[in-house]
Design an enzyme around this catalytic site. Sequence first.
Site, short mmCIF file in Angstrom:
data_model
loop_
_atom_site.label_atom_id
_atom_site.label_comp_id
_atom_site.label_asym_id
_atom_site.label_seq_id
_atom_site.Cartn_x
_atom_site.Cartn_y
_atom_site.Cartn_z
N HIS A 165 0.82 -1.21 0.00
CA HIS A 165 0.00 0.00 0.00
C HIS A 165 0.86 1.26 0.00
CE1 HIS A 165 -3.42 -2.60 0.92
NE2 HIS A 165 -4.07 -1.67 0.27
N ARG B 181 -10.75 -4.34 -15.59
CA ARG B 181 -10.40 -5.70 -16.02
C ARG B 181 -10.58 -6.65 -14.83
NH1 ARG B 181 -6.40 -2.65 -19.33
NH2 ARG B 181 -6.44 -3.50 -21.43
N ARG C 191 -15.79 -5.25 -16.82
CA ARG C 191 -15.78 -6.30 -17.84
C ARG C 191 -15.75 -7.66 -17.15
NH1 ARG C 191 -10.80 -6.59 -21.87
NH2 ARG C 191 -9.70 -7.33 -20.03
N GLU D 221 -13.82 -6.48 -30.25
CA GLU D 221 -12.39 -6.78 -30.30
C GLU D 221 -12.10 -7.95 -31.23
OE1 GLU D 221 -10.77 -7.58 -26.42
OE2 GLU D 221 -12.46 -8.82 -25.81
N ASP E 66 -6.86 -6.37 -28.99
CA ASP E 66 -7.21 -7.64 -29.62
C ASP E 66 -7.73 -7.44 -31.04
OD1 ASP E 66 -6.53 -9.79 -27.91
OD2 ASP E 66 -8.07 -9.12 -26.51
N ARG F 7 -0.27 -10.59 -30.44
CA ARG F 7 0.13 -9.39 -29.69
C ARG F 7 1.26 -9.66 -28.71
NH1 ARG F 7 -5.28 -8.14 -25.96
NH2 ARG F 7 -3.97 -7.04 -24.51
N CYS G 192 -11.52 1.32 -25.50
CA CYS G 192 -10.80 1.11 -24.24
C CYS G 192 -9.45 0.43 -24.44
CB CYS G 192 -11.66 0.33 -23.24
SG CYS G 192 -12.03 -1.33 -23.79
C1 PEP Z 1 -8.29 -4.91 -25.83
O1 PEP Z 1 -8.21 -6.05 -26.31
O2 PEP Z 1 -8.08 -3.87 -26.47
C2 PEP Z 1 -8.66 -4.73 -24.41
C3 PEP Z 1 -8.93 -3.55 -23.91
O3 PEP Z 1 -8.66 -5.84 -23.63
P1 PEP Z 1 -7.33 -6.56 -23.08
O4 PEP Z 1 -6.16 -5.69 -23.41
O5 PEP Z 1 -7.54 -6.72 -21.62
O6 PEP Z 1 -7.35 -7.85 -23.84
MG MG Z 2 -8.98 -7.75 -25.27
#
Ligand code: PEP
Ligand code: MG
Length: 543
Positions: A188, A296, A332, A431, A455, A465, A502
């Site tokens: 913390h 997340r 999410r 995505e 994604d 990725r 996002c």
């Molecule tokens: C994405 O895929 O852009 C996303 C926001 O989700 P994550 O990066 O958690 O897969």
């Molecule tokens: Mg994603």
Amino acid sequence: MVKYQGKGVYGAVAIGKVALFGKPDTVVKREHIEDVNAEWKRVVAAVEAATAQLSEIYEKALKEVGEANAQIFEIHMMMLEDEDYNDSIKNIIETQSVNAEYAVAVTSDNFSEMFASMEDAYMQARSADIKDISNRLIANLSGTVDSANTSGDKVIICANDLAPSETVSMDKDMVLAFVTAHGSSNSHTAILARNMNIPAIIGLGDEWLAATRDGQMAIVDGYDGVIIMDPDDETLASYQAKKDADDEKKRLLLELKGKENVTLDGTRINIYANIGGVDNIGAVLANDAGGIGLFRSEFLYLENTDYPTEEQQFAAYKKVLESMAGKKVIIRTLDIGADKQVDYFDMKKEENPALGFRAIRICLKRPEIFKTQLRALYRASAYGNLGIMFPMITSVSELTKIKAICEEVKAELKDQGIEYSENVEIGIMIETPAAAVISDLLAPMVDFFSVGTNDLTQYTLACDRQNSDIEEFCDTHHEAILRLIEMSAKNAHANGAWIGICGELAADTSLTERFLSMGIDELSVSPTYVLKVREVVRNINLK
Ligand code: PEP
Ligand code: MG
């Protein structure tokens, strides 16, 4: 001039004199006492005094670093009340006829060792909390002053380690940086430093601390996790330039706090923040995000050694919703699999995990996991403005099944007389190319879309990725991706839904104008990018 390497936990530069932070002498002597009852009464009084002090610290933290971060002091107050902890102190006093200070010190050692030996990183970090509350008790018992005082000039606080209460008790205006020999970035203290916007480095080691003297000149570079002791003139000048540029950038950005996200021609957009857990809320508030565009939730699963229970999840979601005080919070559902593996899910090894059993696919195949999360989410919805978002959608039939499960969960809660909000917005991540291409069919079924460009790029360009060797082929500005986003935006709006982004691309300010021209309604970025994106938005003219 000597340079030491640690781990930067908050990126910023500080230049100044060192103040060694030492705790009051807490070497506790073992003394024989006659009246064990009177000794126990001293403990009770010390606990009362400690609780009052912590309550003050809590109020201070609440103002400075927000509710989520201040909560640690509520936990400290609860720890002080803990039955096992108090029983241990009492037993030691009664069975050994010893002084209260000694009984607290022994209990502190036993309990902190127990936490330190646990496997879970979060529980390990609680070891420092036990020491912190025990030192406070001992200070109260022995009448030693227990406060972190920095007087005179602003200083770089150098310590072996810092407890959360010590960090937050310090007069923020007198601290240039926090630097410690030990500590974990999960603690913390590190989180508080980050949220107090104070450069911080941990883990510099005992050798650094042993060589460090009060009043010594130092440069703290929280970006690289480096401290330079007794810098020469040339180094000093180059870091001063780095600091000046950094300060100027931050100062200009801070002026944007409280300002609207509006373009020169009057187009408005929401700028929200992405978080991975409750601990990030301080940064969200400090950077004036309008809401949370992506929580997340899988981090709750990743941090655990077993499936998080409905209660555990409910507590976390409720805390985030309450801290955001009515602002939108989009959580999410579980996005495990591919690069985010969790042992206890016991997943089979796959040839192509990114194209495999992940995210919503797991939830639909293992509805007990999904329903537990949805129950926790709907229960928490009574405490704020919740949106629930589903990852990795590729088809209408998936969404139909998801919505049916949501209805089942709500009906169950209603039957059980458990409160939930009827105004929860439902959204999906765009995505996969499939979701973008059929966004005209998906949009009427939801309240919002949120584009996951990380994604979407991977699946559209067939670029793993995780593979750094193919980065040059992974062009996030590829026209195919931008067209898929634009197509989704048109279809969302044609069906009365809103659309945000996002993924990491949301913070790419070279694209902000293009996103705004497409009619994107929301950009959700890491907390530290909120003001930067706001600045760019305010300088765009779409006419
Ligand atoms: C994405 O895929 O852009 C996303 C926001 O989700 P994550 O990066 O958690 O897969
Ligand atoms: Mg994603």
